[in-house]
Write a protein that holds these residues in place. Sequence first.
Motif, PDB file in Angstrom:
ATOM      1  N   VAL A   1       0.844  -1.196   0.000  1.00 21.62           N
ATOM      2  CA  VAL A   1       0.000   0.000   0.000  1.00 21.62           C
ATOM      3  C   VAL A   1       0.881   1.247   0.000  1.00 21.62           C
ATOM      4  N   PRO A   2       0.434   2.309  -0.686  1.00 21.49           N
ATOM      5  CA  PRO A   2       1.186   3.568  -0.651  1.00 21.49           C
ATOM      6  C   PRO A   2       0.957   4.258   0.691  1.00 21.49           C
ATOM      7  N   PHE A   3       2.014   4.843   1.240  1.00 23.99           N
ATOM      8  CA  PHE A   3       1.872   5.563   2.510  1.00 23.99           C
ATOM      9  C   PHE A   3       2.905   6.671   2.593  1.00 23.99           C
ATOM     10  N   VAL A   4       2.578   7.658   3.419  1.00 25.39           N
ATOM     11  CA  VAL A   4       3.427   8.820   3.646  1.00 25.39           C
ATOM     12  C   VAL A   4       4.023   8.685   5.039  1.00 25.39           C
ATOM     13  N   THR A   5       5.307   9.029   5.189  1.00 27.56           N
ATOM     14  CA  THR A   5       5.924   9.014   6.508  1.00 27.56           C
ATOM     15  C   THR A   5       6.375  10.414   6.886  1.00 27.56           C
ATOM     16  N   VAL A   6       6.354  10.692   8.180  1.00 28.75           N
ATOM     17  CA  VAL A   6       6.858  11.952   8.726  1.00 28.75           C
ATOM     18  C   VAL A   6       7.842  11.587   9.816  1.00 28.75           C
ATOM     19  N   ASP A   7       9.073  12.088   9.701  1.00 28.12           N
ATOM     20  CA  ASP A   7      10.132  11.799  10.665  1.00 28.12           C
ATOM     21  C   ASP A   7       9.989  12.725  11.869  1.00 28.12           C
ATOM     22  N   ILE A   8       9.549  12.179  12.990  1.00 34.22           N
ATOM     23  CA  ILE A   8       9.332  12.993  14.185  1.00 34.22           C
ATOM     24  C   ILE A   8      10.646  13.319  14.901  1.00 34.22           C
ATOM     25  N   LEU A   9      11.729  12.686  14.507  1.00 35.71           N
ATOM     26  CA  LEU A   9      13.026  12.982  15.118  1.00 35.71           C
ATOM     27  C   LEU A   9      13.602  14.309  14.643  1.00 35.71           C
ATOM     28  N   GLU A  10      13.067  14.842  13.566  1.00 35.25           N
ATOM     29  CA  GLU A  10      13.560  16.107  13.035  1.00 35.25           C
ATOM     30  C   GLU A  10      13.112  17.312  13.846  1.00 35.25           C
ATOM     31  N   ASN A  11      12.086  17.139  14.690  1.00 35.86           N
ATOM     32  CA  ASN A  11      11.548  18.277  15.428  1.00 35.86           C
ATOM     33  C   ASN A  11      10.953  17.782  16.744  1.00 35.86           C
ATOM     34  N   GLU A  12      11.599  18.114  17.848  1.00 31.85           N
ATOM     35  CA  GLU A  12      11.142  17.672  19.167  1.00 31.85           C
ATOM     36  C   GLU A  12       9.756  18.220  19.502  1.00 31.85           C
ATOM     37  N   MET A  13       9.449  19.413  19.041  1.00 28.56           N
ATOM     38  CA  MET A  13       8.139  19.993  19.308  1.00 28.56           C
ATOM     39  C   MET A  13       7.044  19.216  18.570  1.00 28.56           C
ATOM     40  N   LEU A  14       7.318  18.793  17.342  1.00 29.53           N
ATOM     41  CA  LEU A  14       6.362  17.972  16.598  1.00 29.53           C
ATOM     42  C   LEU A  14       6.156  16.647  17.325  1.00 29.53           C
ATOM     43  N   ARG A  15       7.235  16.087  17.798  1.00 26.20           N
ATOM     44  CA  ARG A  15       7.158  14.818  18.520  1.00 26.20           C
ATOM     45  C   ARG A  15       6.252  14.938  19.752  1.00 26.20           C
ATOM     46  N   ALA A  16       6.451  15.963  20.533  1.00 24.18           N
ATOM     47  CA  ALA A  16       5.626  16.186  21.722  1.00 24.18           C
ATOM     48  C   ALA A  16       4.188  16.523  21.338  1.00 24.18           C
ATOM     49  N   GLY A  17       4.025  17.313  20.304  1.00 29.87           N
ATOM     50  CA  GLY A  17       2.689  17.708  19.871  1.00 29.87           C
ATOM     51  C   GLY A  17       1.866  16.546  19.352  1.00 29.87           C
ATOM     52  N   MET A  18       2.502  15.617  18.665  1.00 28.59           N
ATOM     53  CA  MET A  18       1.779  14.455  18.150  1.00 28.59           C
ATOM     54  C   MET A  18       1.298  13.549  19.275  1.00 28.59           C
ATOM     55  N   LYS A  19       2.040  13.506  20.360  1.00 28.83           N
ATOM     56  CA  LYS A  19       1.595  12.720  21.515  1.00 28.83           C
ATOM     57  C   LYS A  19       0.313  13.326  22.085  1.00 28.83           C
ATOM     58  N   GLU A  20       0.253  14.657  22.144  1.00 24.56           N
ATOM     59  CA  GLU A  20      -0.949  15.343  22.617  1.00 24.56           C
ATOM     60  C   GLU A  20      -2.093  15.180  21.620  1.00 24.56           C
ATOM     61  N   TYR A  21      -1.798  15.334  20.342  1.00 25.33           N
ATOM     62  CA  TYR A  21      -2.812  15.282  19.293  1.00 25.33           C
ATOM     63  C   TYR A  21      -3.537  13.934  19.293  1.00 25.33           C
ATOM     64  N   SER A  22      -2.778  12.855  19.397  1.00 20.04           N
ATOM     65  CA  SER A  22      -3.370  11.525  19.287  1.00 20.04           C
ATOM     66  C   SER A  22      -3.751  10.906  20.631  1.00 20.04           C
ATOM     67  N   CYS A  23      -3.278  11.508  21.726  1.00 20.46           N
ATOM     68  CA  CYS A  23      -3.430  10.900  23.054  1.00 20.46           C
ATOM     69  C   CYS A  23      -2.783   9.521  23.065  1.00 20.46           C
ATOM     70  N   TRP A  24      -1.705   9.380  22.324  1.00 19.31           N
ATOM     71  CA  TRP A  24      -0.969   8.121  22.234  1.00 19.31           C
ATOM     72  C   TRP A  24       0.487   8.435  22.557  1.00 19.31           C
TER      73      TRP A  24
END
Length: 175
Positions: A114-137
Motif C-alpha cells: 500500500v502507498p503511505f506517507v511518513t513523517v520523521d518525528i526525530l527532526e523536530n522535538e516539538m512535533l514529537r511532543a505535539g503528536m503525543k498530545e494530538y493523538s493521546c498516544w
Amino acid sequence: MSVLRFQKRLNPRCPERCASARPTGGVGPSATRRLAPLPFDRTWSTWSTRSTGGTGSAGVRGTVVARALPPEFKASIDEFVTSNKIVVFMKGNKEMPQCGFSNTVVQILNQLSVPFVTVDILENEMLRAGMKEYSCWPTFPQVYVDGEFYGGCDIMIEGFQNGELAETLEIALNS
C-alpha cells in the motif's frame, strides 16, 4: 473492539480528544515527507510549552511538556492526515526507519503493498511532543488511516495477523 474504544480505555485523561472523530476523505501523495514542507511546522513558534527542569517521566532532563495544543497545529495535522490515505508519524522514514517498531510498521505496510506517507518525528522535538498530545498516544510510530488514528506498532501487528488491517486499508484506499 474498535480502535477508538481501545484508545479511550488506554488514555482516560484525554477524553475530549479521543472521543472526537476527525473528518475523513481526500487522496494525497504517497511519498515520504520531510518536515520542512509540512504545513504544521510553522505553528510551533506559538505553541505553549514548559521545561520540566528536572527529569521527566522518561528520565530525560528538560523534557518538553505541552500545556495546550494550539488550534492552528490541530487544524494543520487534521488537514495533513485527511489529505493522505495512510500516514505514519515515525522515527526515521520509510527508506530508513530509526527504530525497530517503526521498521516493523514499514515492513507490514510494504508487505501489504500500500502507498503511505511518513513523517520523521526525530527532526523536530516539538512535533514529537505535539503528536503525543494530538493523538493521546504516548509512543511512536503512530499510524493514521483515512484521517483516523489507527494505532501503534502493537495494534498494527495484531491487525496484520488477524486480517483486520488489510481489510481496513482496502476500504480506505477504495473510498
